[in-house]
Motif scaffolding. Structure first.
Motif, short mmCIF file in Angstrom:
data_model
loop_
_atom_site.label_atom_id
_atom_site.label_comp_id
_atom_site.label_asym_id
_atom_site.label_seq_id
_atom_site.Cartn_x
_atom_site.Cartn_y
_atom_site.Cartn_z
N ALA A 100 47.30 69.57 38.92
CA ALA A 100 48.25 70.76 39.04
C ALA A 100 47.69 72.12 39.56
N SER A 101 48.55 72.92 40.01
CA SER A 101 48.09 74.33 40.49
C SER A 101 48.83 75.08 39.56
N LEU A 102 48.37 75.93 38.66
CA LEU A 102 48.78 76.82 37.53
C LEU A 102 48.67 78.33 38.06
N THR A 103 49.64 79.08 38.03
CA THR A 103 49.57 80.40 38.35
C THR A 103 49.68 81.20 36.88
N GLY A 127 42.52 69.82 31.55
CA GLY A 127 42.17 70.27 30.07
C GLY A 127 42.67 71.60 29.75
N GLU A 128 42.19 72.17 28.49
CA GLU A 128 42.59 73.41 28.13
C GLU A 128 41.35 74.34 28.23
N TYR A 129 41.83 75.40 28.90
CA TYR A 129 40.65 76.41 29.39
C TYR A 129 41.03 77.87 28.58
N GLU A 130 40.10 78.60 28.38
CA GLU A 130 39.98 79.79 27.60
C GLU A 130 39.72 80.82 29.08
N VAL A 131 40.72 81.58 29.40
CA VAL A 131 40.76 82.38 30.60
C VAL A 131 40.64 83.97 29.93
N THR A 132 39.43 84.50 30.57
CA THR A 132 39.20 85.69 29.96
C THR A 132 39.39 86.80 31.56
N ASN A 182 44.53 81.25 26.24
CA ASN A 182 44.28 79.87 26.67
C ASN A 182 45.42 79.39 27.51
N VAL A 183 44.90 78.30 28.43
CA VAL A 183 45.94 77.81 29.27
C VAL A 183 45.78 76.33 29.32
#
Length: 301
Positions: free
Chosen positions: A103-106, A79-84, A96-97
């Motif tokens: 998957a493995s996202l960098t 899903g869509e995440y807010e990364v802080t 946001n990512v």
């Protein structure tokens, strides 16, 4: 028969295990991982906080970077995440990512320094205000009763005030010096005016009187030549100081003249007579007025 029953039981057990593990395997295949490195202008940032929030479910997780500045967040639902990303002394970064299933996202983040707080402007010392009590500050037009509106665009008047202040300071210092020969002259007048006086006593008195007159007129020059500031009003002790000048000024002119007459009469063997007899009283009044004028600006009442 027993063999057939055993085979059926084994098959049932295998099916049961497979049915139990299948959801777990499907869940592991759908989970995503987010990892990366946090840096700043000087390199890796340790102990930085990385938090993620699922925008659909509002569920959140967080991790902390190691000494190398790396972090890893596993078992994240797609899903869509807010990364802080935040760290002490650094400006936080938010982005946001989208994580796909399995998957493995960098996600690397470079943080910048917090903007420095504006420095407080130094305040003008209270003793520099025009209406401040007397101190080491230079006098201003405000000290003479001018309003800020009057002094805002008057650099010429301020320059005149500075020159006047300088000359009046010299006037005051010379006035203090003048008191030395004046006191000595008054002291020697006792021997110079008696019946049994010598020519030496009269000469010493005359020299001291001449020195007093010379210093006095030099002192008066700086007061008279000090530039005037229009609109300035004399107050308190200054008014008294100027009033005394109308007494010791003419007296300082008359005293040497009368003294010269008395000196000439004594040297001719005559008794002091005529207008020359006023030399002593005029000198005493002059010295008294001069002393009062000096004290009026030297002492605070």
């Amino acid at each position: 028969m027993r063999v057939r029953t055993a085979k059926l039981a084994g098959s049932a057990a295998v099916l049961t295990v497979v049915s139990l593990l299948a959801p777990c395997l499907r869940a592991q295949e759908s989970e995503a991982t987010l990892s990366g490195k946090v840096t700043d202008s000087s390199g890796a940032v340790a102990n930085a906080k990385v938090s993620v929030r699922n925008l659909a479910t509002s569920q959140s997780m967080e991790a902390q970077t190691d000494a190398a500045g790396t972090y890893s967040l596993a078992k994240l639902a797609p899903g869509e995440y807010e990364v802080t990303v935040s760290a002490e002394g650094l400006a936080p970064k938010k982005e946001n990512v989208i994580l796909a299933a399995g998957a493995s996202l960098t996600f690397n983040a470079e943080l910048s320094l917090l903007p420095s707080a504006p420095q407080a402007q130094p305040q003008t010392p209270a003793n520099n205000a025009p209406n401040a009590p007397p101190g080491n500050k230079a006098p201003s037009l405000g000290d003479l009763g001018f309003s800020p509106a009057d002094t805002k665009s008057n650099p010429k008047e301020q320059a005149l005030l500075d020159k006047r202040t300088h000359m009046l300071k010299i006037h005051q210092r010379l006035g203090l010096i003048t008191t030395i020969p004046m006191i000595a002259s008054v002291a020697t007048s006792i021997n110079a005016g008696g019946r049994n006086t010598s020519n030496t006593d009269r000469t010493v008195h005359m020299i001291l009187g001449s020195a007093t007159a010379g210093l006095y007129f030099t002192t008066a020059y700086f007061a008279i030549r000090a530039p005037r500031v229009e609109g300035a009003k004399s107050r308190g002790p200054i008014r008294f100081h100027k009033a005394m000048a109308w007494i010791h000024g003419p007296g300082m002119i008359l005293t040497p003249i009368l003294g010269a007459l008395a000196y000439s009469q004594k040297n001719n063997g005559e008794r002091v007579h005529g207008i020359a007899k006023a030399h002593g009283p005029v000198a005493i009044v002059t010295a008294g007025a001069f002393g009062a004028a000096l004290l009026s600006v030297s002492l605070k009442f």
